[in-house]
Design an enzyme around this catalytic site. Structure first.
Site, short mmCIF file in Angstrom:
data_model
loop_
_atom_site.label_atom_id
_atom_site.label_comp_id
_atom_site.label_asym_id
_atom_site.label_seq_id
_atom_site.Cartn_x
_atom_site.Cartn_y
_atom_site.Cartn_z
N TYR A 61 54.29 33.89 38.21
CA TYR A 61 54.92 35.10 37.65
C TYR A 61 56.45 34.96 37.77
O TYR A 61 57.00 34.97 38.87
CB TYR A 61 54.47 36.36 38.39
N GLY A 214 48.11 48.48 29.86
CA GLY A 214 48.83 49.70 29.46
C GLY A 214 48.23 50.34 28.22
O GLY A 214 48.42 51.53 27.97
N1 LIG Z 1 44.45 36.83 37.69
C1 LIG Z 1 44.97 36.92 36.49
O1 LIG Z 1 44.79 36.05 35.64
C2 LIG Z 1 45.82 38.12 36.15
C3 LIG Z 1 46.15 38.39 34.81
C4 LIG Z 1 46.91 39.53 34.54
C5 LIG Z 1 47.32 40.36 35.58
N2 LIG Z 1 47.01 40.05 36.87
C6 LIG Z 1 47.42 40.90 37.99
O2 LIG Z 1 46.89 42.21 37.77
C7 LIG Z 1 47.93 43.17 37.81
C8 LIG Z 1 47.61 44.33 36.88
O3 LIG Z 1 47.38 43.88 35.57
P1 LIG Z 1 48.40 44.14 34.37
O4 LIG Z 1 49.72 44.50 34.94
O5 LIG Z 1 48.29 42.98 33.46
O6 LIG Z 1 47.76 45.34 33.56
P2 LIG Z 1 47.43 46.87 33.85
O7 LIG Z 1 47.49 47.16 35.27
O8 LIG Z 1 46.19 47.12 33.10
O9 LIG Z 1 48.60 47.62 33.07
C9 LIG Z 1 49.94 47.46 33.40
C10 LIG Z 1 50.77 48.11 32.32
O10 LIG Z 1 50.48 49.50 32.25
C11 LIG Z 1 51.64 50.28 32.50
N3 LIG Z 1 51.20 51.40 33.34
C12 LIG Z 1 50.80 51.37 34.64
N4 LIG Z 1 50.40 52.58 35.06
C13 LIG Z 1 50.55 53.41 34.01
C14 LIG Z 1 50.31 54.79 33.81
N5 LIG Z 1 49.81 55.55 34.77
N6 LIG Z 1 50.58 55.33 32.59
C15 LIG Z 1 51.08 54.56 31.59
N7 LIG Z 1 51.32 53.24 31.71
C16 LIG Z 1 51.06 52.66 32.90
C17 LIG Z 1 52.61 49.35 33.19
O11 LIG Z 1 53.95 49.68 32.85
P3 LIG Z 1 55.06 50.00 33.99
O12 LIG Z 1 55.12 48.81 34.89
O13 LIG Z 1 56.30 50.16 33.18
O14 LIG Z 1 54.59 51.25 34.66
C18 LIG Z 1 52.25 48.00 32.58
O15 LIG Z 1 52.90 47.83 31.34
C19 LIG Z 1 49.19 42.38 37.46
O16 LIG Z 1 50.36 43.03 37.92
C20 LIG Z 1 48.93 41.07 38.15
O17 LIG Z 1 49.28 41.15 39.53
C21 LIG Z 1 46.25 38.96 37.15
#
Ligand SMILES: NC(=O)c1ccc[n+]([C@@H]2O[C@H](COP(=O)([O-])OP(=O)(O)OC[C@H]3O[C@@H](n4cnc5c(N)ncnc54)[C@H](OP(=O)(O)O)[C@@H]3O)[C@@H](O)[C@H]2O)c1
Length: 337
Positions: A61, A214
């Site tokens: 990341y 998101g």
């Molecule tokens: N193992 C893997 O291959 C893999 C792949 C992807 C992700 N991950 C991990 O999983 C974590 C979470 O996944 P993700 O970040 O991809 O997706 P997510 O948690 O499904 O969504 C994150 C997105 O949603 C927004 N968001 C968060 N809470 C919100 C709310 N209450 N209302 C509106 N928008 C909201 C965030 O924006 P803001 O930040 O601007 O609030 C961000 O753009 C990552 O941070 C990472 O650590 C792992």
């Protein structure tokens, strides 16, 4: 809907107790547009205050920048924070879109040193293999990870985007505490094999992207409108005709949210928790946010309970989603099932 302090759940059979919701830190350094660093750091503190203890990063990341960014927070709260990081995705400094998947023992031994240095800690609480390279025997990779446990550099092992068969094979080499894969009301392929196997083996599940990056919150309708370097533009399900069709599928989430005076994000997070109960396994979803207001909203989801009728309304959605989770699915568990 808010909740004072999160309840806890065990991370695998020998793992630590963690707050039932973790925090994904990835977006703080890359992938989802510009970040306000001050607000992101305040969000880390607010998360800990709310009872979030599992913090998720990876060496890839921001090409190491995310580990460096959260390092001071982790060190300042070392006795309370359970820090999870990952190895396997090797990036090309000259081309941020290029990736190689490395699972060989020599690479693992080097990667862990980099993560320890950037985080500034003596030991990583949970160390995941981020992606599987089927050309390297799994026993060799997990064997090298187990050596890190014996050397005191890592406490628990995890795997990301593995099939149920791969999880079983790895678990026979060394106990696996957690599997981290995408799992949400829109992404349920893991329920075919990884989830039932994790439940059987007592492995915790850490759903990533539980908010559909998101999209499930209604925060954006078409990733094509986001910043030019926003990674979501590459996900087939979040752009163009697919995004328009998938946006229609949010109607039941809106209806349920309105009935509970909750938000779409809270409904999506409550769904993951309740779906895990059906499969009889522990889940610790890691929604990613860089904002305190959203953190409070997301942790507030633990107080929301969906009825059987509401769950039935959400049941068919994943089967109707248009477009894959990634443009290239070959590196995901689906690609090897
Ligand atoms: N193992 C893997 O291959 C893999 C792949 C992807 C992700 N991950 C991990 O999983 C974590 C979470 O996944 P993700 O970040 O991809 O997706 P997510 O948690 O499904 O969504 C994150 C997105 O949603 C927004 N968001 C968060 N809470 C919100 C709310 N209450 N209302 C509106 N928008 C909201 C965030 O924006 P803001 O930040 O601007 O609030 C961000 O753009 C990552 O941070 C990472 O650590 C792992």
């Amino acid at each position: 809907m808010t909740h004072p302090v999160l309840p806890t759940a065990p991370l695998g059979t020998d793992g630590p107790l963690v707050g039932v919701q973790g925090l994904g830190c990835m977006g703080m350094s890359e992938f989802y547009g510009p970040t306000d660093s001050g607000e992101a750091l305040a969000t880390l503190d607010a998360a800990l205050e709310a009872g979030v203890t599992l913090f998720d990063t990876a060496d890839m990341y921001g090409s190491g920048r995310n580990e460096e960014f959260i390092g001071p927070f982790v060190r300042a709260n070392r006795d309370r924070v359970v820090i999870a990081t990952k190895f396997a995705i090797e990036r090309d400094e000259n081309d941020p879109t290029k990736r190689a998947v490395r699972n060989d023992p020599a690479y693992i031994r080097t990667a862990v040193e980099g993560s320890l240095r950037r985080l500034g800690v003596d030991v990583i609480d949970l160390y995941y293999m981020h992606r599987r390279n089927p050309e390297v025997p799994l026993a060799e990779s997990v064997g090298a990870m187990a050596d890190l446990v014996r050397a005191g550099k890592v406490r628990q092992l995890g795997l990301s985007e593995v099939t149920g068969a791969e999880l079983r094979e790895a678990h026979a080499v060394h106990p696996i505490a957690a599997v981290q894969s995408e799992w949400s009301v829109f992404a349920r392929d893991v329920e075919r094999s990884a989830v039932p196997t994790a439940a059987e083996l007592g492995v915790a599940f850490v759903p990533y992207s539980p908010l559909g990056r998101g999209f499930l919150t209604g925060a954006f309708q078409d990733a094509g409108t986001l910043a030019a370097d926003d990674f979501r533009r590459t996900h087939p399900r979040y752009t163009g005709e697919n995004a328009a069709a998938n946006g229609e599928l949010l109607a039941p989430l809106r209806e349920i949210a309105a009935a509970h005076d909750a938000t779409l994000a809270q409904v999506a997070l409550a769904w993951v928790q309740q779906r895990a109960q059906v499969h009889k396994l522990t889940v610790v979803p890691i929604p990613g946010t860089r904002k305190r207001s959203r953190l409070a909203e997301n942790t507030g989801a633990v107080a929301l309970r969906l009825s059987a009728e509401e769950l039935a309304l959400l049941e068919p959605l994943a089967g109707r989603v248009a477009g894959d989770r990634y443009a290239d699915m070959s590196n995901t568990s689906v690609g090897r099932e």
